[in-house]
Motif scaffolding. Sequence first.
Motif, PDB file in Angstrom:
ATOM      1  N   THR A 261       0.851  -1.175   0.000  1.00 27.57           N
ATOM      2  CA  THR A 261       0.000   0.000   0.000  1.00 27.57           C
ATOM      3  C   THR A 261       0.888   1.226   0.000  1.00 27.57           C
ATOM      4  O   THR A 261       2.097   1.137   0.200  1.00 27.57           O
ATOM      5  N   ILE A 262       0.290   2.372  -0.186  1.00 26.73           N
ATOM      6  CA  ILE A 262       1.074   3.605  -0.212  1.00 26.73           C
ATOM      7  C   ILE A 262       1.692   3.897   1.150  1.00 26.73           C
ATOM      8  O   ILE A 262       2.642   4.645   1.259  1.00 26.73           O
ATOM      9  N   LEU A 263       1.177   3.284   2.218  1.00 27.10           N
ATOM     10  CA  LEU A 263       1.710   3.527   3.548  1.00 27.10           C
ATOM     11  C   LEU A 263       2.921   2.672   3.885  1.00 27.10           C
ATOM     12  O   LEU A 263       3.512   2.856   4.938  1.00 27.10           O
ATOM     13  N   ASN A 264       3.292   1.737   3.036  1.00 25.11           N
ATOM     14  CA  ASN A 264       4.490   0.947   3.326  1.00 25.11           C
ATOM     15  C   ASN A 264       5.674   1.873   3.547  1.00 25.11           C
ATOM     16  O   ASN A 264       5.823   2.871   2.856  1.00 25.11           O
ATOM     17  N   ALA A 265       6.509   1.520   4.520  1.00 23.68           N
ATOM     18  CA  ALA A 265       7.675   2.347   4.816  1.00 23.68           C
ATOM     19  C   ALA A 265       8.824   1.474   5.279  1.00 23.68           C
ATOM     20  O   ALA A 265       8.618   0.503   6.004  1.00 23.68           O
ATOM     21  N   ASP A 266      10.012   1.812   4.844  1.00 19.72           N
ATOM     22  CA  ASP A 266      11.206   1.132   5.352  1.00 19.72           C
ATOM     23  C   ASP A 266      11.488   1.571   6.781  1.00 19.72           C
ATOM     24  O   ASP A 266      11.926   0.792   7.610  1.00 19.72           O
ATOM     25  N   VAL A 267      11.257   2.872   7.061  1.00 21.25           N
ATOM     26  CA  VAL A 267      11.562   3.437   8.368  1.00 21.25           C
ATOM     27  C   VAL A 267      10.308   4.102   8.930  1.00 21.25           C
ATOM     28  O   VAL A 267       9.647   4.878   8.235  1.00 21.25           O
ATOM     29  N   LEU A 268      10.018   3.807  10.191  1.00 25.35           N
ATOM     30  CA  LEU A 268       8.906   4.435  10.900  1.00 25.35           C
ATOM     31  C   LEU A 268       9.454   5.195  12.091  1.00 25.35           C
ATOM     32  O   LEU A 268      10.169   4.630  12.916  1.00 25.35           O
ATOM     33  N   LYS A 269       9.147   6.480  12.175  1.00 24.11           N
ATOM     34  CA  LYS A 269       9.442   7.254  13.380  1.00 24.11           C
ATOM     35  C   LYS A 269       8.208   7.048  14.264  1.00 24.11           C
ATOM     36  O   LYS A 269       7.130   7.552  13.976  1.00 24.11           O
ATOM     37  N   VAL A 270       8.344   6.273  15.314  1.00 22.49           N
ATOM     38  CA  VAL A 270       7.228   5.904  16.176  1.00 22.49           C
ATOM     39  C   VAL A 270       6.729   7.147  16.905  1.00 22.49           C
ATOM     40  O   VAL A 270       7.512   7.913  17.460  1.00 22.49           O
ATOM     41  N   GLY A 271       5.428   7.329  16.900  1.00 25.56           N
ATOM     42  CA  GLY A 271       4.828   8.510  17.506  1.00 25.56           C
ATOM     43  C   GLY A 271       4.812   8.476  19.023  1.00 25.56           C
ATOM     44  O   GLY A 271       4.933   7.427  19.655  1.00 25.56           O
ATOM     45  N   HIS A 272       4.645   9.637  19.591  1.00 25.63           N
ATOM     46  CA  HIS A 272       4.478   9.877  21.027  1.00 25.63           C
ATOM     47  C   HIS A 272       5.414   9.057  21.899  1.00 25.63           C
ATOM     48  O   HIS A 272       5.002   8.448  22.894  1.00 25.63           O
ATOM     49  N   HIS A 273       6.674   9.019  21.542  1.00 25.85           N
ATOM     50  CA  HIS A 273       7.739   8.405  22.333  1.00 25.85           C
ATOM     51  C   HIS A 273       7.503   6.921  22.631  1.00 25.85           C
ATOM     52  O   HIS A 273       8.053   6.389  23.586  1.00 25.85           O
ATOM     53  N   GLY A 274       6.678   6.266  21.812  1.00 30.22           N
ATOM     54  CA  GLY A 274       6.424   4.841  22.014  1.00 30.22           C
ATOM     55  C   GLY A 274       5.371   4.560  23.066  1.00 30.22           C
ATOM     56  O   GLY A 274       5.385   3.506  23.699  1.00 30.22           O
ATOM     57  N   SER A 275       4.418   5.477  23.239  1.00 28.47           N
ATOM     58  CA  SER A 275       3.337   5.254  24.201  1.00 28.47           C
ATOM     59  C   SER A 275       2.464   4.089  23.736  1.00 28.47           C
ATOM     60  O   SER A 275       2.574   3.622  22.605  1.00 28.47           O
ATOM     61  N   ASP A 276       1.574   3.633  24.615  1.00 27.31           N
ATOM     62  CA  ASP A 276       0.682   2.515  24.280  1.00 27.31           C
ATOM     63  C   ASP A 276      -0.185   2.800  23.056  1.00 27.31           C
ATOM     64  O   ASP A 276      -0.582   1.882  22.351  1.00 27.31           O
TER      65      ASP A 276
ATOM     66  N   VAL B 185      12.192   3.867  14.744  1.00 26.03           N
ATOM     67  CA  VAL B 185      12.984   4.773  15.564  1.00 26.03           C
ATOM     68  C   VAL B 185      12.065   5.404  16.606  1.00 26.03           C
ATOM     69  O   VAL B 185      11.004   5.936  16.267  1.00 26.03           O
ATOM     70  N   ILE B 186      12.488   5.326  17.863  1.00 26.91           N
ATOM     71  CA  ILE B 186      11.713   5.920  18.954  1.00 26.91           C
ATOM     72  C   ILE B 186      12.557   6.994  19.615  1.00 26.91           C
ATOM     73  O   ILE B 186      13.625   6.710  20.156  1.00 26.91           O
ATOM     74  N   SER B 187      12.071   8.226  19.576  1.00 24.55           N
ATOM     75  CA  SER B 187      12.731   9.332  20.252  1.00 24.55           C
ATOM     76  C   SER B 187      12.173   9.409  21.666  1.00 24.55           C
ATOM     77  O   SER B 187      10.989   9.684  21.864  1.00 24.55           O
ATOM     78  N   VAL B 188      13.035   9.122  22.652  1.00 22.70           N
ATOM     79  CA  VAL B 188      12.563   9.039  24.035  1.00 22.70           C
ATOM     80  C   VAL B 188      13.709   9.348  24.988  1.00 22.70           C
ATOM     81  O   VAL B 188      14.857   8.999  24.729  1.00 22.70           O
ATOM     82  N   GLY B 189      13.377  10.025  26.083  1.00 24.65           N
ATOM     83  CA  GLY B 189      14.372  10.359  27.090  1.00 24.65           C
ATOM     84  C   GLY B 189      14.660   9.183  28.011  1.00 24.65           C
ATOM     85  O   GLY B 189      13.819   8.309  28.222  1.00 24.65           O
ATOM     86  N   ILE B 190      15.847   9.175  28.579  1.00 26.56           N
ATOM     87  CA  ILE B 190      16.254   8.118  29.510  1.00 26.56           C
ATOM     88  C   ILE B 190      15.434   8.240  30.789  1.00 26.56           C
ATOM     89  O   ILE B 190      15.260   9.324  31.326  1.00 26.56           O
ATOM     90  N   ASN B 191      14.934   7.103  31.267  1.00 26.56           N
ATOM     91  CA  ASN B 191      14.186   7.034  32.533  1.00 26.56           C
ATOM     92  C   ASN B 191      13.101   8.095  32.626  1.00 26.56           C
ATOM     93  O   ASN B 191      12.926   8.728  33.669  1.00 26.56           O
ATOM     94  N   ASN B 192      12.346   8.278  31.550  1.00 28.17           N
ATOM     95  CA  ASN B 192      11.301   9.297  31.567  1.00 28.17           C
ATOM     96  C   ASN B 192      10.158   8.889  32.495  1.00 28.17           C
ATOM     97  O   ASN B 192       9.914   7.708  32.717  1.00 28.17           O
ATOM     98  N   ARG B 193       9.464   9.849  33.043  1.00 28.55           N
ATOM     99  CA  ARG B 193       8.444   9.587  34.065  1.00 28.55           C
ATOM    100  C   ARG B 193       7.210   8.873  33.533  1.00 28.55           C
ATOM    101  O   ARG B 193       6.424   8.336  34.307  1.00 28.55           O
ATOM    102  N   ASN B 194       7.024   8.843  32.210  1.00 23.03           N
ATOM    103  CA  ASN B 194       5.862   8.167  31.623  1.00 23.03           C
ATOM    104  C   ASN B 194       6.116   6.703  31.301  1.00 23.03           C
ATOM    105  O   ASN B 194       5.216   6.003  30.863  1.00 23.03           O
TER     106      ASN B 194
END
Length: 129
Positions: A23-38, A55-64
């Motif tokens: 489909t047009i949504l196929n992607a080699d790379v996904l930047k995961v939204g909202h820091h990998g929340s549920d 790829v997940i952009s997330v801080g170390i030991n974040n409170r969430n």
Amino acid sequence: MEENSLINEYSPSLAEFGKYPSTILNADVLKVGHHGSDNSATQYFLNYVRPSISVISVGINNRNGHPTENTLSRLEQAGSDIYRTDVHGTIKICVNDNGSLTVVGQKSSTPWIDENLLSSQQRNDLSSY
């Protein structure tokens, strides 16, 4: 949710799903939204996108507690290689001449700098790290 909006706008109807190899949504790379929340990278969305790299952009030991185990599990089950900024530092994805991808994580106390942009003195200073 934004993922459902993308599916509704850019993918075939459920009746047509499976008739096409991609489909047009196929992607080699996904930047995961909202820091990998549920709520990010739902199974429904991953069925359409099928990323080989996430790829997940997330801080170390974040409170969430992001990324969540549920999200990581969904990405693993989808067969996606997972790169996280809390684990790998700055993540750089390079497209090679043959179209393949190389992922490099830079975990260090100094920022990732293109040394070609620095003066020779600055390069010497940087080598002391």
